[in-house]
Structures are given as structure tokens and as C-alpha cells.
Design an enzyme around this catalytic site. Structure first.
Site, mmCIF file in Angstrom:
data_model
loop_
_atom_site.group_PDB
_atom_site.id
_atom_site.type_symbol
_atom_site.label_atom_id
_atom_site.label_comp_id
_atom_site.label_asym_id
_atom_site.label_seq_id
_atom_site.Cartn_x
_atom_site.Cartn_y
_atom_site.Cartn_z
ATOM 1 N N SER A 332 0.830 -1.198 0.000
ATOM 2 C CA SER A 332 0.000 0.000 0.000
ATOM 3 C C SER A 332 0.865 1.249 0.000
ATOM 4 C CB SER A 332 -0.886 0.026 1.250
ATOM 5 O OG SER A 332 -0.095 0.233 2.413
ATOM 6 N N ASP A 333 0.366 2.308 -0.624
ATOM 7 C CA ASP A 333 0.972 3.601 -0.352
ATOM 8 C C ASP A 333 0.744 3.882 1.126
ATOM 9 O OD1 ASP A 333 2.202 6.033 -0.609
ATOM 10 O OD2 ASP A 333 1.093 6.632 -2.386
ATOM 11 N N CYS A 334 1.686 4.581 1.745
ATOM 12 C CA CYS A 334 1.727 4.624 3.212
ATOM 13 C C CYS A 334 0.468 5.236 3.815
ATOM 14 C CB CYS A 334 2.965 5.368 3.668
ATOM 15 S SG CYS A 334 4.473 4.457 3.306
#
Length: 822
Positions: A332-334
């Protein structure tokens, strides 16, 4: 990629942690002696990333390491190198308790000491050189810096695939050396291959531009450079292929709005047609997986048609893993899961609901920093509530640890075990960074002004906010560079200069100092103005609202040009395009160069071009528009094709039907090139279609009668037909130079809503002055002539398409007629 929570913390860290590069003289490579003297004042070096009982190792499965922990490595099947990775990973996962498994699902995996599993920091970055962003990489003690290449938008402007590959190879070598020294991980969340659909997007500098085919080719070459181990580029079982490092193509998918007025990336819902998804938004990712064999994909924050991408099983499991046969892990993007719950409030999900949604969709790793590591915090309770199966966790861990085994985290990779400090910031690597900048710089205007002859110049006026720039040159997602060579450093080695900044910075909020720059230009033999943008104008979480130079920069440039005694050269540093039509139309400004953000040696590259040691051959990887573009359509309109009822003109060179400042692929040279002697073997292709089931409808213009078989589905038939041709490129000028031969296809004129043209091939070729070079192409007909229909089928249309070589006045073409026989 760093979310708003992380951005503040990293900004504070930057302020309170002064860069080690201040110890280094500009234009100087750190010597071993300098490194040793610096190391004496800093914490002791970690000789390996894995620490056990005070000792450091470079691999998990080291018998001495297990002995240090009071364990016998022979008791652990996952360390048996004679077994397949899948068998070993199954053993590793099977030894963990549920709580131990959950603790490995975040980007800061804790490890399990009782079974000898070390912790691991997944997040490292290498967008254009090893970065200090993330938890896995840091600079200090024996690693003072790493080579910082130009940001991708300028590197892409070279149109040179061998350069892109080489940058990936050098970056991964330095990364592997840093790993051996305990300064880096093995998993790098780069490259960014999102497309610049709108010129206002703040992250244009991170990308290869606006064309999906070119972005895909960039990803293939860079990823191959990062990942490929020589001799093991191909394997029968892709999950057994070793990885030099692991690369990650991001941010998937339809992500290109960061923060535009009231629309921000965390909650933006990209309303995208399936036609645009297939044709534009996912095409680079498909190429990255199928041709680049990327070992990681990052899903983006945004929603696509109402569903958060990281929770969309169709986009993740079905498309990436099943349709494209992906071998790797999805991250995931953070804070993406936290964003789903806290920002989007999607479906009113609880934290456990969200964890279940994304894990079942195919998300293997959660980057959560620092407040909300959702997988680590809520997966246990999601299992307890019956929303997640333990087997789902096992599957995610399998994908993760197979990648780490392939990268040598468990066993090491002998080919790279000798890499160390000597392999970082080498003279060759620094020269490659310089050459990458030179190759990418684009000459936008030249009225017999460039190159300047330094021997004939007694005094040059240096003007502008970027004359002494250093940090701006390396853009974002950068680390600590080996050194900086600013434009001031390089130009002052060529000529005597009178430096008057004119604007204190890029914002240029005051015009008080412009008069000093004007007076300087009045007495100099030539004037060089270095202006443009910086990360305060275009950046992650910061889209632009206009395409103009900030503040009083335009006034500075015009006033200095009007007063200048000699020729005027304007250099623009930026990621996205800037409306410099005022300079293009000003006869006093003889030349304009675009230098992107040119990396640590940017000043040297700019100087080499200005003074004629290098003939610019870069071509724009994105269209430059005039500022009225921002008044024509909103940034949030995702459709690529024109929307006539709303007056929207279309997006990118493929569909924009208005007037541009500089088109995609544009660039001048100090010499001239001509194309001639076009030889082509293919003017007609007949494809036998065994059944009308393979025929697909085709959108045609009014009053056009459809043929019996209008088009064929590309995936339905093996298409082996080739379009083969060669062309002679003549350098008709007096200076050696490089030409980018661009090849486009145009659809049959009867087809409706098709691209105006689309890039299908290119080659950068060096041609000596008065010399000639033959350039040959062999294109797969179905790939070169393919269109994406409204139904989202990729089809080859019947009728007469056109292959166009060149981009502009000198282009030549030939027809290719496709006959579909049923």
C-alpha cells in the site's frame, strides 16, 4: 508517497539533522581518507543490516548468526538452500504463531527471534539514485552519499533506453553496496510510472512523462536494471529468479491528482472509463509486470470509480496477479488503509472491516507510519471477528518472503558480497549522472545564439534564482548526493561572470533587486538567466494552479533581456511545463533550454551544453501548454478524449486538439537532421480470421459503412506479422549530434474517437557532422496499429493506417493497409 502525517515528521527531521554533504567541498568526490576522518566523528559503522547479539550479518541463514542466538541453523528447513523457495517459505511461515505472523505484515517487520528470523525494513526508495526516504536506508559514517541522477522527467527526455537501464544498474549496485554496509534494504519502492495527464500535476518531475508506451518502456528498462542478475534474466519459474534488488512500480492506478483546490489524493475518486484504463492508466504497469518482471506493485490512495484501489480485488488480484501473471508482493501507499477508514470513511468500515477488504483484494504489505500500522494493529482482531482467515495472512507472507529470498536476504548473493564503500560515488557513476543530464536537456529555442564561445566573452552576466542552486537540482525522493556542481560552479570555470541574482528565490516576491541584474546585463558580453520552479511550487501534495513562472520572475527575465548588451540565454529548471511564450516571442532572448531537475552534476551538464561541449539531443516527454489551458478544463476531469459538450479539448498529445507551446517529442539541436531513403517491406497485411467470433465492432465516423470484419481482438489471435523498415538519418550541419527518431502510428481516417497519433517506437542515434546513419525498425503489427475500443477491447482495425517517422516538419510516412479475411 509519504502521507501528510509523515511529511511533517520528515520535514522536522530534515531541519534538525544537518546534511552530511556540508562536509564535502562542491565539485569534489569524497576520498577514502575523507570518509575515514568523518567516520571517526560519527557512530561506528554497521557491517551488515542484520544484528544478532551485537554482531552484524548480511544474511539470515548464516550458521554463525544462529549460533550467536543459541540456535542450530540445521534445525530450520527454511535455511536449507537446496530446497525450492516455496518449500522454505512454507516452513518459515508454519513455525510462526498467529501473532508473530501479523507482526511481519507491516513495512517494519519485527522478525521472530525464537526461530532465527531477523527483522526487516521494507521501505527504501531509489527513484533516481538511492534515497534517504523510508525506514530501510540512511546515510552517515562510512556511507556519506550516493549518486543522485536527474529526476526521471529529464532522464526520460533522453529517449535512450540503454541509459535508463544503466541508471538502474548503477543505482542497484550502490544500493547493494549500502546493504552490505548496513545502510540499506533490498526492496526499493521505485519507479513512479504514473502519467502526466494534466500539466498542473505536482509530481510530474518523478515520472517519465505523458505517453503510456514510453512510460512502460522506461519502467521495463529501469526495473530490469534494478533487478536483473547477470545470467539469470530469464527463468522457467519466475518465483525462483534471483533479484539484485527488488523494484516496485507505483502508484497503481489512475493516480495523478495530489492537491488541487479542494481535491486531494487521499479521497479523490477518479471516474475513469474502461477504455481509458486499458489504453492509458494501466498500460505502463502491465508492461512493467509482463516485460519488466517487477517484483512489487504499490497501490495508490485514490479511489477508482468509487472503490479505493487498495481494496479493489479486480484491479489487484484479478488484473495484476492473475491476468498479468505477477510474481511479487503488493504494497500500500503509506497509510492507505488508515485513509480508507479515517478520511474516505468508505462503506462506514471499521478498522477490521478495512483490513479484511484489502487483504482479500490482494494487498500483501501495509505501509503505515507511524500512528496507524493497520495490519499490525487490527489483523488479530479481524481474525477473531471472523473477517480474515489465517490462510489469507499466510498467502501474503508467502508473497513477501519469496521476494526476500530471491533478493538474497536469507542466503546472500555471491556476485554482490564484495560490494562496499569503493562502489559508491565512483567517478564513473558521477560521470553517468552528468551524461544523463546532458542527454536529457532540451533546446527549445535557438536564434543562432548557442553555443556560446567562451573565448570571445570577456564578461558574462549570471542572473536568476537558480544560478547557485544545489539541492533543488536533485528534486525529491533524493538522498545525500556524492557532491554538487551548481551552474555557478561550472560556468565560472569557463568565463568571468558578474552574478546578480535578481530574485532571492523562486517565489520572487520582491522586484527590488531586479535593477541590479539589469545593470549587470547592460555591461556584459552575454547574459545567462537561470530561472524556473522548485519543490515549493510543484511537488507531492502540491499541484499547480497555473503554468506561469512564480512571482516577478517573468519581469526579471524581460527587463534583463531588454537591457542586455549581448545575447541572452534562458535556462528553465522545472518538472512540468512552463508557459514561457513571452520568452519564445521575445527576439532579445536568443535561446531557451529546459534542464528539468538535472541531478547532482546539473551545473556541469548545463555548462557543457551552453558552451558547446555537448550538442543537446533531448526531446520533451510531455506537452508544454500555454497558461490558458488551466481555464479550459478542470484537473479532475479524467477523460482523455475531448468532451465537446463541455468544451474540453482532450488530454496529452494523443487527444489534445488545441494549440500548444511545445509539442510532445519537441527539441532542437545545434545541427540539422534530414530523413531520407525510407525502405519498407510492408504496405499491406492480410490476417486470416477463422471465425467471425474474433471480429469486433469498431467506432466509425458518420456515414462510413463498416466492413464485414471491422477489427480483430488482439488477444484472440497470434499476431506475428511485422512492419519492417529502415531510414537514413543525415546530419547536414557542422556539429556532431544525436537525433531521436520517433515513430508514430495513425489510425485509418474512418475510425472515430481514435488517437491523433501514438508513439510506437523510437531510437536515439548519434550522427557525426556531415555523416549518415541507417536506423532500422521491426514492429509487431498488432502492437503498432492497435487501438482500444470503447468496449475496452484492444483491437487492430481494418483499413489503411499510417506509420509516421519524425515529429514535425521533417516527418515522412508510409501506409499500411490491414485486410481481415474471414
Amino acid at each position: 508517497m509519504a502521507p501528510f502525517r509523515l511529511f511533517f515528521l520528515l520535514s522536522v527531521a530534515t531541519i534538525i539533522s544537518p546534511s552530511l554533504s556540508r562536509f564535502l567541498p562542491q565539485s569534489a568526490t569524497p576520498t577514502p581518507a575523507q570518509n575515514q576522518s568523518l567516520a571517526a566523528a560519527l557512530p561506528p559503522s554497521k557491517l551488515g543490516p542484520i544484528e544478532s547479539n551485537g554482531r552484524n550479518y548480511t544474511k539470515v541463514c548464516d550458521s554463525a548468526r544462529f549460533a550467536d542466538m543459541g540456535l542450530d541453523m540445521d534445525d530450520f528447513t527454511y535455511c536449507d538452500g537446496s530446497l525450492p523457495y516455496e518449500v522454505r517459505v512454507e516452513d518459515l511461515i508454519g513455525r510462526m504463531t498467529l501473532a508473530e505472523k501479523v507482526a511481519q505484515l507491516g513495512d517494519r517487520a519485527d522478525g521472530v527471534g525464537r526461530i532465527g528470523l531477523a527483522n526487516y525494513r521494507w521501505w527504501s526508495e531509489a527513484l533516481h539514485g538511492v534515497s534517504d526516504i523510508g525506514h530501510g536506508t540512511y546515510f552517515g559514517d562510512v556511507v556519506l552519499g550516493a549518486t543522485s541522477f536527474p529526476t526521471p522527467i529529464l532522464t526520460a527526455a533522453s529517449f535512450n533506453e540503454s541509459l535508463w537501464l544503466r541508471i538502474g544498474q548503477v543505482t542497484s549496485t550502490e544500493a547493494r553496496a549500502m546493504y552490505n554496509l548496513g545502510h540499506s534494504g533490498l526492496t526499493f519502492w521505485s519507479p513512479n510510472i504514473n502519467l502526466v495527464r494534466d500539466p498542473r500535476w505536482g509530481r510530474a518531475l518523478e515520472t517519465p512523462g505523458e505517453d503510456p508506451f514510453m512510460a512502460g518502456r522506461y519502467s521495463v528498462n529501469f526495473v530490469r536494471g534494478m533487478q536483473d542478475v547477470e545470467g539469470s534474466e530469464v527463468a522457467k519459474d519466475a518465483n525462483s529468479r534471483p533479484l539484485k534488488t527488488s523494484a516496485c512500480c507505483k502508484h497503481y492506478a489512475a493516480y495523478d491528482v495530489d492537491n488541487w483546490f479542494f481535491h486531494e489524493r487521499y479521497s479523490f475518486d477518479a471516474r475513469v472509463t474502461e477504455q481509458d484504463m486499458v489504453e492509458t492508466f494501466v498500460r505502463p504497469f502491465e508492461m512493467c509486470v509482463k516485460e519488466g518482471d517487477a517484483s512489487s506493485i504499490m497501490c495508490s490512495y485514490n479511489l477508482v470509480n468509487g472503490i479505493p484501489v487498495c481494496a479493489d480485488a479486480r484491479l489487484l488480484s484479478q488484473t495484476i496477479r492473475n491476468d498479468w501473471q505477477f510474481h511479487g508482493y503488493i504494497v500500500s501507499d503509506c497509510d492507505s488503509i488508515a485513509v480508507m477508514v479515517e478520511n474516505v470513511k468508505w462503506q462506514g468500515d471499521t478498522a477490521e472491516d478495512a483490513v479484511a477488504q484489502v487483504m482479500k483484494a490482494g494487498l500483501d504489505l501495509d505501509c503505515g507510519y507511524p500512528k496507524d500500522p493497520y495490519y499490525e494493529t487490527y489483523t488479530m482482531s479481524a481474525v477473531a471477528q471472523g473477517k480474515v482467515r489465517e490462510s489469507d495472512i499466510d498467502n501474503a507472507l508467502k508473497n513477501l518472503y519469496i521476494v526476500l529470498m530471491r533478493a538474497g536476504f536469507f542466503d546472500g548473493l555471491p556476485a554482490y558480497e564484495s560490494l562496499g564503500e569503493k562502489d559508491i560515488c565512483t567517478n564513473g557513476n558521477i560521470e553517468l549522472a552528468t551524461d544523463a543530464a546532458r542527454q536529457g536537456i532540451v533546446l527549445l529555442k535557438n536564434n543562432l545564439t548557442l553555443p556560446l564561445d567562451a573565448k570571445k566573452l570577456d564578461l558574462v552576466s549570471l542572473v536568476g534564482p537558480h544560478v547557485q542552486t544545489t539541492k533543488t537540482m536533485i528534486g525529491n525522493y533524493a538522498g545525500v548526493p556524492c557532491r554538487y556542481t551548481s551552474p555557478f560552479d561550472a560556468i565560472t570555470k569557463e568565463v568571468k561572470v558578474d552574478y546578480k541574482q535578481g530574485c532571492a528565490n523562486v517565489a520572487c516576491t520582491s522586484q527590488d533587486s531586479i535593477v541590479w541584474a539589469v545593470n549587470s546585463a547592460k555591461t556584459a558580453n552575454a547574459t545567462i538567466i537561470i530561472a524556473g520552479l522548485d519543490l515549493g511550487v510543484e511537488a507531492e501534495s502540491l499541484d499547480r494552479t497555473n503554468l506561469l513562472l512564480p512571482g516577478f520572475q517573468t519581469k526579471l527575465i524581460n527587463d534583463v533581456a531588454d537591457a542586455s548588451k549581448g545575447p541572452v540565454v534562458l535556462v528553465i529548471l522545472s518538472g512540468g511545463g512552463v508557459d514561457v511564450s513571452f520568452a519564445q516571442n521575445n527576439p532579445k532572448i536568443g535561446a531557451i533550454l529546459w534542464a528539468g531537475y538535472p541531478g547532482e552534476e546539473g551545473g556541469k551538464a548545463i555548462s557543457d551544453v551552453i558552451f558547446g561541449r555537448y550538442n543537446p539531443g533531448g526531446r520533451l516527454p510531455l506537452t508544454w501548454y500555454k497558461n490558458d489551458y488551466v481555464d479550459i478544463l478542470p484537473m479532475t476531469s479524467m477523460q482523455l478524449r475531448p468532451i465537446d459538450q463541455l468544451g474540453y479539448p482532450g488530454r496529452t498529445y494523443k487527444f489534445f486538439n488545441g494549440t500548444v507551446l511545445y509539442p510532445f517529442g519537441y527539441g532542437l539541436s545545434y545541427t540539422t537532421f534530414e530523413y531520407s531513403k525510407l525502405n519498407y517491406e510492408t504496405s499491406s497485411i492480410t490476417i486470416n480470421v477463422n471465425s467471425t467470433d474474433y471480429c469486433k465492432p469498431l467506432s466509425l465516423k458518420p456515414n462510413v459503412t463498416a466492413p464485414p470484419c471491422p477489427a480483430i481482438n488482439v488477444v484472440s489471435l497470434p499476431c506475428e506479422e511485422e512492419i519492417t523498415f529502415d531510414i537514413e538519418v543525415a546530419n547536414t550541419g557542422n556539429m556532431d549530434g544525436s537525433e531521436v527518431v520517433q515513430v508514430y502510428s495513425k489510425p485509418p481516417p474512418e475510425v472515430a474517437d481514435a488517437p491523433l497519433k501514438q508513439l510506437v517506437a523510437y531510437q536515439r542515434v548519434f550522427v557525426p557532422a556531415k555523416g549518415r546513419s541507417k536506423v532500422s525498425f521491426s514492429l509487431n503489427a498488432c502492437k503498432a496499429l492497435a487501438l482500444v475500443e470503447k468496449t475496452a477491447y484492444v483491437v487492430v482495425p481494418s483499413g489503411k493506417s499510417t506509420i509516421v517517422i519524425g515529429n514535425g516538419d521533417g516527418e515522412i510516412s508510409f501506409p499500411v493497409e490491414v485486410k481481415l479475411q474471414v
